[in-house]
Design an enzyme around this catalytic site. Structure first.
Site, PDB file in Angstrom:
ATOM      1  N   ASP A 175       0.914  -1.256  -0.124  1.00  0.00           N
ATOM      2  CA  ASP A 175       0.105   0.389  -0.436  1.00  0.00           C
ATOM      3  C   ASP A 175       1.055   1.437  -0.048  1.00  0.00           C
ATOM      4  OD1 ASP A 175       0.920  -0.756   2.527  1.00  0.00           O
ATOM      5  OD2 ASP A 175      -1.408   0.634   3.996  1.00  0.00           O
ATOM      6  N   GLU A 182       0.119  -0.771   6.021  1.00  0.00           N
ATOM      7  CA  GLU A 182       1.619  -0.983   6.478  1.00  0.00           C
ATOM      8  C   GLU A 182       1.239   1.098   6.797  1.00  0.00           C
ATOM      9  OE1 GLU A 182       4.716   0.982   8.033  1.00  0.00           O
ATOM     10  OE2 GLU A 182       3.888   1.854   5.937  1.00  0.00           O
TER      11      GLU A 182
HETATM   12 ZN    ZN Z   1       6.391   2.252   4.640  1.00  0.00          ZN
END
Ligand code: ZN
Length: 488
Positions: A121, A188
């Site tokens: 992501d 994340e």
């Molecule tokens: Zn990162």
């Protein structure tokens, strides 16, 4: 009198002798290794494959609910097409829908495995800044020197470089001795509570205990450490914790024509100012101190003298570090007011004003300690709240620089980037590894990407890009790391 002067003179001489001796005793901690010459990277093809991956808008939204499902599915299909050997040889499992776990079975199941991490992501592009990009953020544009786009540094370069290295090794008949896992989370940037947490739980449930874990974090700094001209690899051996505290001040409200001396906004503003004026104490310790032990020997005499004698120059060094935000972040729990709200109409006193302060917690400090500090600093009439949906993490432990995996990373870097200086480091940001701490004692946070002055602003900012040559170097690093760590 004479006696006293003689004594003082002697003491001063002794002091100078100790300082000089300590400086002279500083020995380089770098590992010497001959450069490897048989690493092959299809530089142009690798850049194009990375560029293609940047075109999938795998943005993590703060709300978390609206996951860009189609973009992740598209990326997964794209990876399958781009790395056919990897997908024919390794098993790939979707975890928590969009995260990916690859397993590359080793020939010797008795050896502890290896785990490489990255995340798929990316952060969104701040609305209104799209036009500031030289090339559109999701165009995956290649200008001959750079690959441009959101994720070029953070962290699709990591995902793609690892797969590129595996594909290259497979085409040369490489078979790992130990089992190798690749874990690529999908959230994340919003804390990894779905992806990384599920990946780590699955590995734990299968009894996987990696010899070491390597995730993003530090980078190769080019010309950014004063006194060291050579590139410096900052390998994160610890990361700071994070805590957001909500502060609320209340007052009677009413018409603005007859205000009290201090309303909700004023009292909240005073509380924020008090927090900024009274930061948590500074200290040179842990991974920051360790980094000086690795960097000092590579520095010119003056800097070496200071860093080798922190027992004497500690306060001076702390003042120096505190004077700049990056340095300050390495030596203390930082205080950042990030949200401030109150009032709806110009002639109405608000009943309530609200602010959020984000603390990045230095190893050695704790969530409880920060809360106590806030309480002591703002006084009783400002209410505090924390936890709930807000992410709170304690600082990590420190990974051992004396453990064999650290030396292995050092050696790999010396082989791939001749002349490089390698240093442990404290990460001021957070990574997905916070979900993996129970799996391995040896967790390192580093992506072999070159950063120059000004590149830090591209992370999560405008004009994110990676040099084509730098990216090829990253692929070579992972190739060599896999050969060193999992080869026969
Ligand atoms: Zn990162």
């Amino acid at each position: 009198m004479k006696k006293i002067l003689a004594f003082l003179g002697l003491a001063l001489l002794l002091l100078i002798a100790v300082v000089l001796a300590r400086t002279a005793l500083v020995k380089s901690r770098q590992i010497q290794a001959a450069p490897v010459t048989d690493l092959t990277v299809d530089v142009r093809g690798a850049a194009e494959r990375l560029a293609g991956a940047l075109r999938f808008v795998t943005v993590s939204h703060e709300a978390g609910a609206n996951v860009e499902a189609a973009a992740f599915q598209g990326l997964h299909q794209y990876l399958e097409q781009s790395f056919p050997k990897v997908h024919a040889t390794l098993t790939r499992e979707p975890v928590a829908e969009h995260s990916l776990l690859y397993t590359w079975k080793g020939r010797n199941p008795g050896l502890p495995p290896l785990l490489l991490m990255s995340h798929q992501d990316v952060v969104p592009v701040e609305p209104g800044t799209e036009k500031d990009w030289t090339h559109p953020p999701f165009s995956g544009f290649i200008d001959g020197q750079f690959v441009w786009g959101r994720g070029a540094l953070d962290d699709k370069a990591g995902v793609l470089a690892i797969l590129e290295a595996a594909e290259t090794l497979l085409s040369r008949g490489f078979q790992p001795e130990r089992t190798v896992y690749f874990a690529f989370g999908h959230d994340e940037e919003v804390g990894g509570r779905r992806g990384a947490a599920a990946l780590a739980a699955l590995l734990a449930q299968r009894g996987v205990r990696p010899e070491f874990i390597l995730d993003e974090g530090g980078a190769i700094l080019d010309g950014m450490i004063p006194g060291i001209e050579r590139p410096v690899a900052m390998v994160g051996t610890a990361e700071k914790g994070s805590l957001s505290v909500e502060l609320t001040a209340e007052s009677a409200g009413g018409h603005s024509s007859m205000p009290p001396p201090h309303g909700a906004i004023g009292r909240l503003a005073a509380a924020i100012e008090a927090l900024e004026d009274h930061p948590m104490p500074a200290r040179i310790a842990g991974a920051t101190q360790r980094s000086f032990e690795y960097l000092a020997p590579e520095m010119p005499f003056g800097q070496r003298l200071v860093l080798a004698n922190l027992w004497l120059f500690g306060p001076l060094a702390e003042r120096q570090f505190a004077s700049d935000p990056a340095g300050n972040a390495r030596i203390r729990t930082t205080t950042a007011a990030t949200i401030f709200q109150g009032g709806v109409k110009e002639n109405v006193l608000p009943h309530r004003a609200r602010a959020v302060v984000n603390f990045r917690i230095l190893p050695g400090d704790s969530i409880a300690g920060v809360i106590q500090h806030v309480r002591d600093t703002v006084g009783p009439d400002v209410k505090l709240a924390w936890g709930g949906s807000r992410l709170a993490t304690e600082p990590s432990g420190e990974s051992d620089t004396g453990a064999p995996p650290f030396a292995l990373i050092q050696k790999t870097l010396a082989q791939v980037v001749p002349g490089i200086v390698v240093s442990p480091n404290l990460l001021s940001g957070g990574t997905d590894t916070k979900h993996y701490v129970r799996l391995s004692r040896n967790i390192y946070r580093f992506a072999p990407i070159r950063m120059k002055e000004g590149d830090l602003g591209r992370l999560h900012g405008t004009n994110e890009r990676v040099g084509i040559e730098s990216y090829a170097e990253a692929v070579r690093f992972f190739e060599q790391l896999l050969r060193n760590a999992a080869g026969a």
